[in-house]
Design an enzyme around this catalytic site. Structure first.
Site, PDB file in Angstrom:
ATOM      1  N   ALA A  76     -57.506 -56.994 -51.013  1.00 19.09           N
ATOM      2  CA  ALA A  76     -58.834 -56.849 -50.412  1.00 19.09           C
ATOM      3  C   ALA A  76     -59.377 -58.275 -50.239  1.00 19.09           C
ATOM      4  O   ALA A  76     -60.063 -58.804 -51.120  1.00 19.09           O
ATOM      5  CB  ALA A  76     -59.734 -56.028 -51.317  1.00 19.09           C
ATOM      6  N   GLY A 105     -67.033 -61.768 -54.468  1.00 19.70           N
ATOM      7  CA  GLY A 105     -65.780 -61.035 -54.705  1.00 19.70           C
ATOM      8  C   GLY A 105     -65.918 -59.590 -54.289  1.00 19.70           C
ATOM      9  O   GLY A 105     -66.807 -59.257 -53.495  1.00 19.70           O
ATOM     10  N   ASN A 106     -65.035 -58.747 -54.772  1.00 23.72           N
ATOM     11  CA  ASN A 106     -65.139 -57.313 -54.482  1.00 23.72           C
ATOM     12  C   ASN A 106     -64.495 -56.519 -55.617  1.00 23.72           C
ATOM     13  O   ASN A 106     -63.977 -57.106 -56.563  1.00 23.72           O
ATOM     14  CB  ASN A 106     -64.516 -56.976 -53.120  1.00 23.72           C
ATOM     15  CG  ASN A 106     -63.053 -57.346 -53.063  1.00 23.72           C
ATOM     16  OD1 ASN A 106     -62.236 -56.759 -53.765  1.00 23.72           O
ATOM     17  ND2 ASN A 106     -62.711 -58.339 -52.244  1.00 23.72           N
ATOM     18  N   HIS A 107     -64.548 -55.180 -55.504  1.00 28.14           N
ATOM     19  CA  HIS A 107     -64.150 -54.315 -56.625  1.00 28.14           C
ATOM     20  C   HIS A 107     -62.654 -54.052 -56.741  1.00 28.14           C
ATOM     21  O   HIS A 107     -62.239 -53.256 -57.572  1.00 28.14           O
ATOM     22  CB  HIS A 107     -64.852 -52.958 -56.511  1.00 28.14           C
ATOM     23  CG  HIS A 107     -66.335 -53.056 -56.675  1.00 28.14           C
ATOM     24  ND1 HIS A 107     -66.920 -53.514 -57.818  1.00 28.14           N
ATOM     25  CD2 HIS A 107     -67.346 -52.754 -55.828  1.00 28.14           C
ATOM     26  CE1 HIS A 107     -68.236 -53.496 -57.678  1.00 28.14           C
ATOM     27  NE2 HIS A 107     -68.508 -53.043 -56.476  1.00 28.14           N
TER      28      HIS A 107
END
Ligand code: C5P
Length: 218
Positions: free
Chosen positions: A97, A29-31
């Site tokens: 994102a 995943g990402n932030h």
């Protein structure tokens, strides 16, 4: 203050991260928190737009009756929803994102502890580029770029490659801008090369600037 109902458009918005499953308990995943996309959804809904918000896994809620929310997890799911929705829309704003890669193999059982593990990845669909190819003359497409170097050149490249009408650039180098913050500092780059640099402001106020720019289109 009474809001003016002036934006009679159907608008698709993507927001948040995507999670790419490795096994039933782990993911890539990402932030991204989705705050910017949700603020845009709220602002456009208040101006009268019918918003379809395609959200990755986020901790945010929506309340405006003009917002229809569709929750997704992976990039492929987000892409499938967007391809189905886009033909019905006047335009789309792609603030998600999206993970660039996804595991080739998604294990059904939790991977056991071992000395080393290699995960083979394959590219995800580029939702923006797919919508850019399908965009009709009357539709608009807005994208985001989060860059750490050569930001303007890279953002301009993305604007053209993905067929955006304008791109919102935010730099990770700016304090208070980007993931998790309630503030953002952006530049808007238009197709004709016009660049507008904005001050650091709340994501709600950045959403107003983006909505103003959308109202100026066609
Ligand atoms: O990841 P990148 O910097 O290329 O993202 C630029 C724009 O393209 C953003 O608006 C993002 O939401 C969109 N994008 C997308 N699908 C992807 C990758 C990016 O819609 N797979």
């Amino acid at each position: 203050m009474k809001q003016k109902i002036r934006l009679k458009k159907k608008i698709l918005i993507t927001a948040g991260p995507t999670y790419e499953a490795i096994d039933p308990v782990r993911f890539i995943g990402n932030h991204s928190t989705g705050k910017m996309g949700f603020a845009i959804a709220e602002e456009l809904a208040q101006r009268g737009a019918q918003v379809t918000l395609v959200a990755g896994p986020v901790q945010l809620t929506t309340s405006h009756p003009n917002i229809t929310r569709i929750d997704v997890t992976s990039a492929q799911e987000m892409c499938d929803v967007c391809l189905k929705q886009f033909p019905k829309m006047d335009g789309a704003i792609l603030s998600a994102a999206v993970a660039d890669f996804t595991p080739v193999t998604k294990y059904d059982k939790k991977i056991k502890e071992k000395q080393s593990l290699t995960i083979e990845l394959k590219p995800n669909p580029d939702i923006a580029q797919e919508l850019g190819k399908r965009k009709k003359t009357k539709q608009f497409l807005v994208g985001f770029a989060l860059e750490t170097n050569n930001e303007f050149t890279n953002a301009q490249g993305k604007l053209e490659k993905k067929n955006f009408d304008f791109i919102v650039l935010n730099s990770l180098a700016d304090k208070g801008a980007g993931f998790g913050y309630d503030t953002n500092k952006v530049s808007i780059i238009e197709r004709n090369g016009t660049v507008t640099n904005y001050e650091l402001k709340s994501k709600q106020d950045v959403a107003k600037d983006i909505a103003d720019q959308i109202e100026k289109l066609n």
